[in-house]
Design an enzyme around this catalytic site. Structure first.
Site, mmCIF file in Angstrom:
data_model
loop_
_atom_site.group_PDB
_atom_site.id
_atom_site.type_symbol
_atom_site.label_atom_id
_atom_site.label_comp_id
_atom_site.label_asym_id
_atom_site.label_seq_id
_atom_site.Cartn_x
_atom_site.Cartn_y
_atom_site.Cartn_z
ATOM 1 N N LYS A 185 0.841 -1.202 0.000
ATOM 2 C CA LYS A 185 0.000 0.000 0.000
ATOM 3 C C LYS A 185 0.873 1.247 0.000
ATOM 4 O O LYS A 185 1.579 1.526 0.960
ATOM 5 C CB LYS A 185 -0.904 0.051 1.228
ATOM 6 N N GLU A 259 10.408 0.363 10.217
ATOM 7 C CA GLU A 259 11.414 1.409 10.033
ATOM 8 C C GLU A 259 10.687 2.721 10.291
ATOM 9 O O GLU A 259 9.846 3.133 9.503
ATOM 10 C CB GLU A 259 11.985 1.313 8.624
ATOM 11 N N GLU A 390 10.419 14.721 15.831
ATOM 12 C CA GLU A 390 10.713 14.701 14.403
ATOM 13 C C GLU A 390 9.842 15.760 13.722
ATOM 14 O O GLU A 390 8.614 15.690 13.782
ATOM 15 C CB GLU A 390 10.371 13.298 13.862
HETATM 16 P P1 NDP Z 1 2.112 7.437 8.692
HETATM 17 O O1 NDP Z 1 2.938 6.563 9.546
HETATM 18 O O2 NDP Z 1 0.704 7.699 9.096
HETATM 19 O O3 NDP Z 1 2.082 6.877 7.208
HETATM 20 C C1 NDP Z 1 2.941 5.886 6.668
HETATM 21 C C2 NDP Z 1 2.130 4.850 5.876
HETATM 22 O O4 NDP Z 1 1.305 4.076 6.741
HETATM 23 C C3 NDP Z 1 1.181 5.427 4.858
HETATM 24 O O5 NDP Z 1 1.069 4.546 3.764
HETATM 25 C C4 NDP Z 1 -0.102 5.497 5.637
HETATM 26 O O6 NDP Z 1 -1.207 5.611 4.817
HETATM 27 C C5 NDP Z 1 -0.058 4.163 6.350
HETATM 28 N N1 NDP Z 1 -0.878 4.048 7.545
HETATM 29 C C6 NDP Z 1 -1.450 5.021 8.287
HETATM 30 N N2 NDP Z 1 -2.114 4.474 9.337
HETATM 31 C C7 NDP Z 1 -1.937 3.132 9.260
HETATM 32 C C8 NDP Z 1 -2.350 2.031 10.060
HETATM 33 N N3 NDP Z 1 -3.061 2.206 11.154
HETATM 34 N N4 NDP Z 1 -1.979 0.781 9.706
HETATM 35 C C9 NDP Z 1 -1.205 0.592 8.608
HETATM 36 N N5 NDP Z 1 -0.802 1.587 7.809
HETATM 37 C C10 NDP Z 1 -1.143 2.852 8.126
HETATM 38 O O7 NDP Z 1 2.855 8.813 8.519
HETATM 39 P P2 NDP Z 1 2.191 10.198 8.065
HETATM 40 O O8 NDP Z 1 2.143 10.228 6.627
HETATM 41 O O9 NDP Z 1 0.913 10.463 8.801
HETATM 42 O O10 NDP Z 1 3.265 11.221 8.612
HETATM 43 C C11 NDP Z 1 3.222 11.636 9.979
HETATM 44 C C12 NDP Z 1 4.597 11.826 10.532
HETATM 45 O O11 NDP Z 1 5.301 10.616 10.521
HETATM 46 C C13 NDP Z 1 5.467 12.753 9.723
HETATM 47 O O12 NDP Z 1 5.250 14.081 10.037
HETATM 48 C C14 NDP Z 1 6.827 12.281 10.084
HETATM 49 O O13 NDP Z 1 7.243 12.881 11.264
HETATM 50 C C15 NDP Z 1 6.651 10.813 10.298
HETATM 51 N N6 NDP Z 1 7.048 10.006 9.140
HETATM 52 C C16 NDP Z 1 8.198 9.316 9.225
HETATM 53 C C17 NDP Z 1 8.617 8.560 8.148
HETATM 54 C C18 NDP Z 1 9.870 7.790 8.193
HETATM 55 O O14 NDP Z 1 10.338 7.329 7.157
HETATM 56 N N7 NDP Z 1 10.439 7.571 9.344
HETATM 57 C C19 NDP Z 1 7.876 8.513 6.903
HETATM 58 C C20 NDP Z 1 6.634 9.243 6.933
HETATM 59 C C21 NDP Z 1 6.269 9.952 8.019
HETATM 60 P P3 NDP Z 1 -1.730 7.059 4.378
HETATM 61 O O15 NDP Z 1 -0.568 7.858 3.893
HETATM 62 O O16 NDP Z 1 -2.621 6.713 3.287
HETATM 63 O O17 NDP Z 1 -2.350 7.642 5.601
#
Ligand code: NDP
Length: 479
Positions: A185, A259, A390
């Protein structure tokens, strides 16, 4: 900006990529409509223009995708001769290279990152990951996991929006090389390159159901990772969602790699080559608008050089160009979404309220789209939220230290442990620091360098498991 540095526009053409008005879910080798027909729109964050309509997969669609992956695992992929699996992966790698300009342009349009980065960093690394793991497919008995390592089965994979296609490659390449099938996804705001990758899967003639791509929001991700027929969960994203996933699969037989976030220290000693260190600081926090889990978001500077280093850093930041992601001269593109921009603004305002001093170079931001200037906070203390949380944006927090011991103490004073940087002329000091820093990756006199052969992953709240290299195979083998 002085006249000598005013660059003429150098836009990359969009015409190489044809974006469809709508995209289906990619299940069992074809694009299909979801059961309940719900859709959402994906936009260009630099203009807010709607790019395409994408389907939102519901639980029944996730069910279909997992069933297709299970069938493919049991009937073709799981038992395929490893060298044959390798051939498919090589084919995917070559197709990614052939279509790399199209994919780089599409990535910049859907994500907001500068074309210079998507073209020169993301796409070459995507191809390199598939080439690298293609090479492992028929050598698994020599990987250190026993004489006959077996796949796990069906992998459910969730990826974020900061490196959409690269994170897809990190997930799919090792999973397929080891004989698993996948349902992936992509993030809600950046689904397009994954859907074009689905076309590559078709072009490569992969057996149906080996790779399935279900678009949607968090709810779709939740259905996927909690699906009872998923054997392995691989997730990159926020620590908050990572913890929710860990809780939801506790007590099941699922294997998991997470991660998650980071708050890396980039430590500059007084004997470092300062101009090179400035480049590394810029690379550390302004690469990809700072939307990088391993970003060097906490700069730790030895007190004796802080004035000199800050002067050089500010001078360098004055030359960064913020703007159109498709302009080949752009250094900093658009923030990926309005929600992320709001979060960056909120934490930066908290930095002001906590008494840190904010500085940004003079730069004009476009009227439409989501933008944030490169920002440096000085006078930051360890207790400040901008030193602990972060921000995931182009915002650097600067702290100082006097002794190497104090640098280690401060660098490790974080709930995270994904990466760190050390800048010094002394090799012995690099080794001394690397032994003490609680971080999965320690870069010495460089930052944010990636290679498919290097394992990547964190300590503490940055998650567990390693991706990349020989270690990355372990997460997809039943060992
Ligand atoms: P999320 O952790 O919400 O998103 C990462 C992925 O997980 C997306 O594909 C998201 O879908 C999906 N997701 C969301 N909720 C669930 C769930 N309950 N079960 C399984 N999958 C899920 O990050 P955000 O995009 O909301 O970003 C928020 C914060 O996270 C950022 O501001 C940053 O600080 C941090 N972040 C850190 C990352 C890293 O690589 N360490 C990467 C991204 C974010 P969808 O996008 O469709 O909601």
């Amino acid at each position: 900006m002085p006249e000598a540095f005013a660059y003429a526009p150098a836009p990359e053409s969009r015409s190489i990529v044809s974006i469809r008005s709508s995209y289906g879910l990619f299940i069992d080798g074809e694009f299909v409509a979801p059961t309940d027909g719900r859709t959402f729109k994906t936009i260009d964050p630099s203009t807010e223009e709607v790019l395409a309509e994408v389907y939102e997969a519901g639980p029944k669609d996730v069910d279909r995708a997992v069933a297709a992956a299970r069938r493919a695992y049991e009937t073709t992929w799981g038992s395929m001769k490893p060298s044959e699996r390798g051939k498919y992966l090589y084919r995917i790698a070559r197709l990614v290279q052939e279509r790399s300009r199209e994919l780089a342009v599409l990535e910049s349009i859907d994500n907001g990152k500068p074309i210079r980065e998507s073209r020169d960093i993301d796409l070459p690394l995507v191809a390199a990951h598939f080439f690298y793991y293609a090479g492992w497919a028929d050598k698994l008995p020599h990987a250190g996991y026993g004489p006959n390592p077996r796949p796990i089965g069906v992998a459910g994979q969730g990826i974020p929006w900061n490196f959409p296609l690269l994170m897809l490659a990190w997930k799919i390449a090792p999973a397929l090389a080891t004989g698993n099938t996948v349902v992936l996804k992509p993030a809600e705001t950046t689904p397009l390159t994954a859907l074009h990758f689905a076309e590559i899967v078709q072009q490569a003639g992969l057996p149906n159901g080996v790779v399935n791509i279900v678009t949607g929001a968090g709810e779709t991700g939740r259905s996927l990772v909690t699906h009872p027929d998923v054997d392995k969960v691989a997730f990159t994203g926020s620590t908050e969602v990572g913890k929710e996933i860990a809780r939801s699969i506790a007590g099941t037989s699922k294997k998991v790699t997470l991660e998650l976030g980071g708050k890396a220290a980039n430590v500059v000693f007084e004997d470092a080559a300062l101009d090179q260190a400035v480049e590394g600081i810029v690379e550390g926090i302004f690469f990809n608008q700072g939307h990088v889990c391993c970003a060097g978001s906490r700069l730790l500077v030895q007190e004796s050089i802080v004035d000199d280093l800050m002067m050089r850093l500010k001078r360098r930041l004055e030359t960064l160009r913020v703007g159109d992601p498709l302009d080949k001269n752009t250094d900093i593109g658009a923030i990926n979404s309005f929600e992320q921009l709001a979060k960056i603004r909120e934490l930066s305002d908290i930095g002001d309220q906590e008494g840190a001093e904010r500085w940004s170079p003079a730069c004009e931001l476009p009227d439409r789209g989501f933008w944030f200037p490169p920002t440096v906070f000085t006078g930051v203390s360890q207790a400040h939220r901008i030193a602990r949380e972060e921000i995931f944006g182009p915002v650097l927090s600067v702290l100082t230290f006097r002794t190497p011991e104090e640098a280690v103490e401060k660098a490790n004073n974080t709930p995270y442990g994904l990466s760190a940087g050390v800048w010094t002329e002394k090799g012995s000091r690099i080794l001394w620091m690397a032994q003490r820093l609680r971080a999965g990756v320690v870069w010495a006199n460089t930052f944010n360098k990636f290679d498919p052969a290097s394992p990547f992953g964190g300590y503490k709240e940055s998650g567990y498991g390693r991706e990349g290299g020989r270690h990355g195979l372990g997460g997809y083998l039943d060992v």
